[in-house]
Scaffold this motif. Structure first.
Motif, PDB file in Angstrom:
ATOM      1  N   ASP A  64       0.870  -1.180   0.000  1.00  0.00           N
ATOM      2  CA  ASP A  64       0.000   0.000   0.000  1.00  0.00           C
ATOM      3  C   ASP A  64       0.907   1.231   0.000  1.00  0.00           C
ATOM      4  OD1 ASP A  64      -1.537   2.200   0.716  1.00  0.00           O
ATOM      5  OD2 ASP A  64      -2.695   1.136   2.237  1.00  0.00           O
ATOM      6  N   MET A  65       0.786   2.046  -1.022  1.00  0.00           N
ATOM      7  CA  MET A  65       1.720   3.157  -1.206  1.00  0.00           C
ATOM      8  C   MET A  65       1.721   4.128  -0.034  1.00  0.00           C
ATOM      9  SD  MET A  65       2.245   5.524  -4.527  1.00  0.00           S
ATOM     10  CE  MET A  65       2.493   7.281  -4.402  1.00  0.00           C
ATOM     11  N   PHE A  66       0.579   4.357   0.561  1.00  0.00           N
ATOM     12  CA  PHE A  66       0.498   5.327   1.650  1.00  0.00           C
ATOM     13  C   PHE A  66       0.421   4.660   3.026  1.00  0.00           C
ATOM     14  CE2 PHE A  66      -1.304   7.688  -2.025  1.00  0.00           C
ATOM     15  CZ  PHE A  66      -0.319   8.659  -2.111  1.00  0.00           C
ATOM     16  N   ALA A  67       0.706   3.364   3.092  1.00  0.00           N
ATOM     17  CA  ALA A  67       0.684   2.632   4.367  1.00  0.00           C
ATOM     18  C   ALA A  67      -0.597   2.951   5.133  1.00  0.00           C
ATOM     19  CB  ALA A  67       1.918   2.973   5.189  1.00  0.00           C
ATOM     20  N   THR A  68      -1.725   2.806   4.461  1.00  0.00           N
ATOM     21  CA  THR A  68      -3.013   3.221   5.018  1.00  0.00           C
ATOM     22  C   THR A  68      -3.321   2.523   6.331  1.00  0.00           C
ATOM     23  OG1 THR A  68      -3.819   3.569   2.754  1.00  0.00           O
ATOM     24  CG2 THR A  68      -5.466   3.479   4.515  1.00  0.00           C
ATOM     25  N   GLY A  69      -3.074   1.213   6.404  1.00  0.00           N
ATOM     26  CA  GLY A  69      -3.357   0.488   7.633  1.00  0.00           C
ATOM     27  C   GLY A  69      -2.525   0.979   8.799  1.00  0.00           C
ATOM     28  N   VAL A  70      -1.270   1.293   8.529  1.00  0.00           N
ATOM     29  CA  VAL A  70      -0.394   1.826   9.580  1.00  0.00           C
ATOM     30  C   VAL A  70      -0.895   3.193  10.028  1.00  0.00           C
ATOM     31  CG1 VAL A  70       1.956   2.505  10.166  1.00  0.00           C
ATOM     32  CG2 VAL A  70       1.571   0.576   8.625  1.00  0.00           C
ATOM     33  N   ALA A  71      -1.219   4.051   9.069  1.00  0.00           N
ATOM     34  CA  ALA A  71      -1.705   5.390   9.406  1.00  0.00           C
ATOM     35  C   ALA A  71      -2.989   5.323  10.225  1.00  0.00           C
ATOM     36  CB  ALA A  71      -1.922   6.211   8.137  1.00  0.00           C
ATOM     37  N   GLU A  72      -3.880   4.423   9.840  1.00  0.00           N
ATOM     38  CA  GLU A  72      -5.138   4.301  10.578  1.00  0.00           C
ATOM     39  C   GLU A  72      -4.896   3.795  11.997  1.00  0.00           C
ATOM     40  OE1 GLU A  72      -8.145   3.386   6.782  1.00  0.00           O
ATOM     41  OE2 GLU A  72      -7.397   1.735   8.032  1.00  0.00           O
ATOM     42  N   ALA A  73      -3.983   2.844  12.149  1.00  0.00           N
ATOM     43  CA  ALA A  73      -3.683   2.318  13.483  1.00  0.00           C
ATOM     44  C   ALA A  73      -3.027   3.375  14.359  1.00  0.00           C
ATOM     45  CB  ALA A  73      -2.783   1.088  13.369  1.00  0.00           C
ATOM     46  N   ILE A  74      -2.123   4.159  13.781  1.00  0.00           N
ATOM     47  CA  ILE A  74      -1.473   5.241  14.527  1.00  0.00           C
ATOM     48  C   ILE A  74      -2.500   6.291  14.934  1.00  0.00           C
ATOM     49  CG2 ILE A  74       0.123   7.184  14.304  1.00  0.00           C
ATOM     50  CD1 ILE A  74       1.819   5.333  12.478  1.00  0.00           C
ATOM     51  N   HIS A  84      -3.786  13.463   9.321  1.00  0.00           N
ATOM     52  CA  HIS A  84      -2.635  14.141   9.917  1.00  0.00           C
ATOM     53  C   HIS A  84      -1.418  13.237  10.031  1.00  0.00           C
ATOM     54  CE1 HIS A  84      -4.917  17.672  12.069  1.00  0.00           C
ATOM     55  NE2 HIS A  84      -5.343  17.460  10.828  1.00  0.00           N
ATOM     56  N   VAL A  85      -1.512  11.994   9.559  1.00  0.00           N
ATOM     57  CA  VAL A  85      -0.420  11.028   9.700  1.00  0.00           C
ATOM     58  C   VAL A  85       0.246  10.801   8.352  1.00  0.00           C
ATOM     59  CG1 VAL A  85       0.216   8.678  10.383  1.00  0.00           C
ATOM     60  CG2 VAL A  85      -1.593   9.892  11.627  1.00  0.00           C
ATOM     61  N   ALA A  86       1.569  10.912   8.318  1.00  0.00           N
ATOM     62  CA  ALA A  86       2.343  10.602   7.114  1.00  0.00           C
ATOM     63  C   ALA A  86       3.472   9.661   7.504  1.00  0.00           C
ATOM     64  CB  ALA A  86       2.913  11.872   6.490  1.00  0.00           C
ATOM     65  N   THR A  87       3.706   8.646   6.704  1.00  0.00           N
ATOM     66  CA  THR A  87       4.711   7.635   7.029  1.00  0.00           C
ATOM     67  C   THR A  87       5.926   7.763   6.127  1.00  0.00           C
ATOM     68  OG1 THR A  87       3.643   6.055   5.545  1.00  0.00           O
ATOM     69  CG2 THR A  87       2.982   6.000   7.864  1.00  0.00           C
ATOM     70  N   GLY A  88       7.001   7.078   6.542  1.00  0.00           N
ATOM     71  CA  GLY A  88       8.215   7.064   5.744  1.00  0.00           C
ATOM     72  C   GLY A  88       9.137   5.969   6.210  1.00  0.00           C
ATOM     73  N   THR A  89      10.295   5.870   5.568  1.00  0.00           N
ATOM     74  CA  THR A  89      11.248   4.802   5.868  1.00  0.00           C
ATOM     75  C   THR A  89      12.084   5.169   7.091  1.00  0.00           C
ATOM     76  OG1 THR A  89      12.752   5.794   4.259  1.00  0.00           O
ATOM     77  CG2 THR A  89      11.377   3.984   3.506  1.00  0.00           C
ATOM     78  N   GLY A  90      11.496   4.926   8.251  1.00  0.00           N
ATOM     79  CA  GLY A  90      12.138   5.327   9.495  1.00  0.00           C
ATOM     80  C   GLY A  90      11.977   6.815   9.707  1.00  0.00           C
ATOM     81  N   SER A  91      12.278   7.261  10.926  1.00  0.00           N
ATOM     82  CA  SER A  91      12.126   8.700  11.187  1.00  0.00           C
ATOM     83  C   SER A  91      13.091   9.517  10.344  1.00  0.00           C
ATOM     84  CB  SER A  91      12.321   9.003  12.675  1.00  0.00           C
ATOM     85  OG  SER A  91      13.606   8.612  13.117  1.00  0.00           O
ATOM     86  N   VAL A  92      14.258   8.948   9.994  1.00  0.00           N
ATOM     87  CA  VAL A  92      15.190   9.711   9.165  1.00  0.00           C
ATOM     88  C   VAL A  92      14.632   9.887   7.757  1.00  0.00           C
ATOM     89  CG1 VAL A  92      16.533   7.689   8.421  1.00  0.00           C
ATOM     90  CG2 VAL A  92      17.606   9.934   8.482  1.00  0.00           C
ATOM     91  N   GLY A  93      13.884   8.894   7.260  1.00  0.00           N
ATOM     92  CA  GLY A  93      13.240   9.057   5.968  1.00  0.00           C
ATOM     93  C   GLY A  93      12.202  10.158   5.999  1.00  0.00           C
ATOM     94  N   VAL A  94      11.447  10.228   7.094  1.00  0.00           N
ATOM     95  CA  VAL A  94      10.453  11.294   7.225  1.00  0.00           C
ATOM     96  C   VAL A  94      11.151  12.640   7.381  1.00  0.00           C
ATOM     97  CG1 VAL A  94       8.411  12.075   8.457  1.00  0.00           C
ATOM     98  CG2 VAL A  94       8.862   9.633   8.262  1.00  0.00           C
ATOM     99  N   CYS A  95      12.299  12.664   8.082  1.00  0.00           N
ATOM    100  CA  CYS A  95      13.075  13.904   8.174  1.00  0.00           C
ATOM    101  C   CYS A  95      13.407  14.441   6.787  1.00  0.00           C
ATOM    102  CB  CYS A  95      14.377  13.653   8.940  1.00  0.00           C
ATOM    103  SG  CYS A  95      14.263  13.700  10.727  1.00  0.00           S
ATOM    104  N   ALA A 258       7.111  -4.406   6.574  1.00  0.00           N
ATOM    105  CA  ALA A 258       7.230  -3.368   7.587  1.00  0.00           C
ATOM    106  C   ALA A 258       5.859  -2.858   8.032  1.00  0.00           C
ATOM    107  CB  ALA A 258       8.069  -2.211   7.046  1.00  0.00           C
ATOM    108  N   GLN A 259       4.963  -2.675   7.078  1.00  0.00           N
ATOM    109  CA  GLN A 259       3.624  -2.201   7.425  1.00  0.00           C
ATOM    110  C   GLN A 259       2.904  -3.194   8.328  1.00  0.00           C
ATOM    111  OE1 GLN A 259       1.221  -0.670   4.155  1.00  0.00           O
ATOM    112  NE2 GLN A 259       3.047  -0.089   2.995  1.00  0.00           N
ATOM    113  N   ALA A 260       2.966  -4.467   7.974  1.00  0.00           N
ATOM    114  CA  ALA A 260       2.302  -5.484   8.781  1.00  0.00           C
ATOM    115  C   ALA A 260       2.902  -5.548  10.178  1.00  0.00           C
ATOM    116  CB  ALA A 260       2.405  -6.840   8.089  1.00  0.00           C
ATOM    117  N   ALA A 261       4.230  -5.453  10.271  1.00  0.00           N
ATOM    118  CA  ALA A 261       4.899  -5.527  11.564  1.00  0.00           C
ATOM    119  C   ALA A 261       4.560  -4.325  12.437  1.00  0.00           C
ATOM    120  CB  ALA A 261       6.408  -5.616  11.364  1.00  0.00           C
ATOM    121  N   ALA A 262       4.430  -3.145  11.836  1.00  0.00           N
ATOM    122  CA  ALA A 262       4.094  -1.952  12.605  1.00  0.00           C
ATOM    123  C   ALA A 262       2.703  -2.067  13.221  1.00  0.00           C
ATOM    124  CB  ALA A 262       4.182  -0.712  11.716  1.00  0.00           C
TER     125      ALA A 262
END
Length: 359
Positions: A64-74, A84-95, A258-262
């Motif tokens: 899922d390109m936008f990691a929708t399940g992760v965003a919804e769980a967060i 209001h939630v945006a995901t990325g490859t670790g916090s450094v990726g979001v940085c 990664a999405q499933a594990a999160a």
């Protein structure tokens, strides 16, 4: 014909290389431990590992390109809108997504120094200018950071707890700082170590973001949740900022495993936080032992301790490695030592007891 090769961006010539924590070298008769990367020493929970194994069977498909399940769980866990939630490859990726969304040629990004060593790299890659404000007593000098704001400032990072010192800024001083920052400057509260904080005066960045459209909170699954090898981070920000972060994200960057594990880790949060509590207790034991040895260790609210060693830094790191542990040295400044399993911490403490810095 020319033999000079393709022309690359000149800005890359002076970019400092990110230095990862070194893995320990295997030595006969010596058990090796890595205390250099702020990793969680515990293996994945069985429930999370089962989800990972199941998700791995589908890796022939794009995630899922936008990691929708992760965003919804967060969003459900934190009580924020999913928009209001945006995901990325670790916090450094979001940085990196944040810098790309806010700063370019001629713009300035402010952060404390020393702080997270990826900040200057991603700022320079974007073509923006870094404004480094020296730490005061090993923590952010927020007054000086506010004074450094100019009409070119587009972004400010506040790493809380700070990496690599572990120190924190508390609610009153942080609110005073935010009150001074212009509304059109984005302030990122980098809370990669939030789950390890026990000081009640350290604010939850989410409380500050809710009524401040220029505040963004950055978090990760790499530390407390033990998913460093899968790279999942996220930001919570008001919708215009979150939309921009989704635009600057690498397409399909957060992989399906990664999405499933999160999501599974959020479901198993109570069990995971028991492990965090054990690490916090071990952190207090390690720092207490260092203080008894005479080391001036600043209070830490992260999963590591900081030793200001100056020119003795390299010698201390070598002594640790010879004993079987690797730490993260910052040349001429000090060493950051992750709180790991008790056996590893005991080895580190033995080295610290025997090592005496000059002066």
């Amino acid at each position: 014909m020319t033999t000079t090769g393709p022309r690359l961006r000149a800005v890359l010539d002076d970019i400092p290389a990110y230095v990862p924590g070194r893995a320990p070298a295997a030595r006969e008769g010596v058990r090796a431990y890595k205390l250099a990367s702020n990793e969680n020493p515990y293996p994945p929970l069985p429930s999370v590992l089962g989800v990972i194994e199941q998700a791995a069977q589908q890796i022939n498909r794009y995630p899922d390109m936008f990691a929708t399940g992760v965003a919804e769980a967060i969003a459900a866990k934190l009580g924020v809108p999913v928009e209001h939630v945006a995901t990325g490859t670790g916090s450094v990726g979001v940085c990196q997504q944040i810098v790309q969304a806010t700063a370019g040629e001629g713009d300035e990004v402010i952060y404390a120094w020393r702080s997270f060593e990826a900040y200057p790299i991603i700022v320079q890659i974007a073509g923006a200018a870094s404004v480094r404000v020296p730490l005061r007593d090993e923590t952010h000098d927020l007054e000086a950071m506010a004074d450094a704001v100019t009409d070119r400032t587009r972004l400010i990072f506040v790493c809380n707890p700070n990496n690599p010192t572990g120190t924190v800024v508390r609610r009153a001083e942080l609110e005073r700082f935010l009150d001074r920052v212009p509304a059109d400057v984005l302030v990122v509260l980098d809370e990669a170590y939030r789950e390890f904080v026990r000081d009640p005066e350290v604010p939850d960045g989410l409380d500050l973001y809710r009524d401040r459209p220029n505040v963004c909170v950055l978090r990760t699954f790499s530390k407390a949740y033990g998913l460093a090898g899968l790279r999942v981070g996220y930001a919570v920000a008001h919708e215009p900022v979150a939309v921009a972060l989704r635009k600057t994200a690498v397409p399909f960057g957060v992989n399906a495993v990664a999405q499933a594990a999160a999501v599974a880790s959020l479901d198993a949060e109570d069990e995971l936080l028991e492990r965090v509590e054990a690490l916090v207790k071990e952190r207090e034991r390690v720092r207490g032992a260092l203080l008894e040895q005479g080391w001036p260790v600043p209070p830490t609210e992260a999963n590591f301790v900081w030793l200001r060693l100056g020119e003795d830094t390299a010698a201390f790191a070598r002594a640790c490695e010879e004993a079987g542990v690797t730490v993260r040295p910052f040349a001429g400044e000090g060493a950051r030592v992750t709180v790991g399993e008790p056996e590893a911490n005991d080895v580190f403490l033995r080295v610290a007891a025997e090592f005496r810095p000059r002066g």
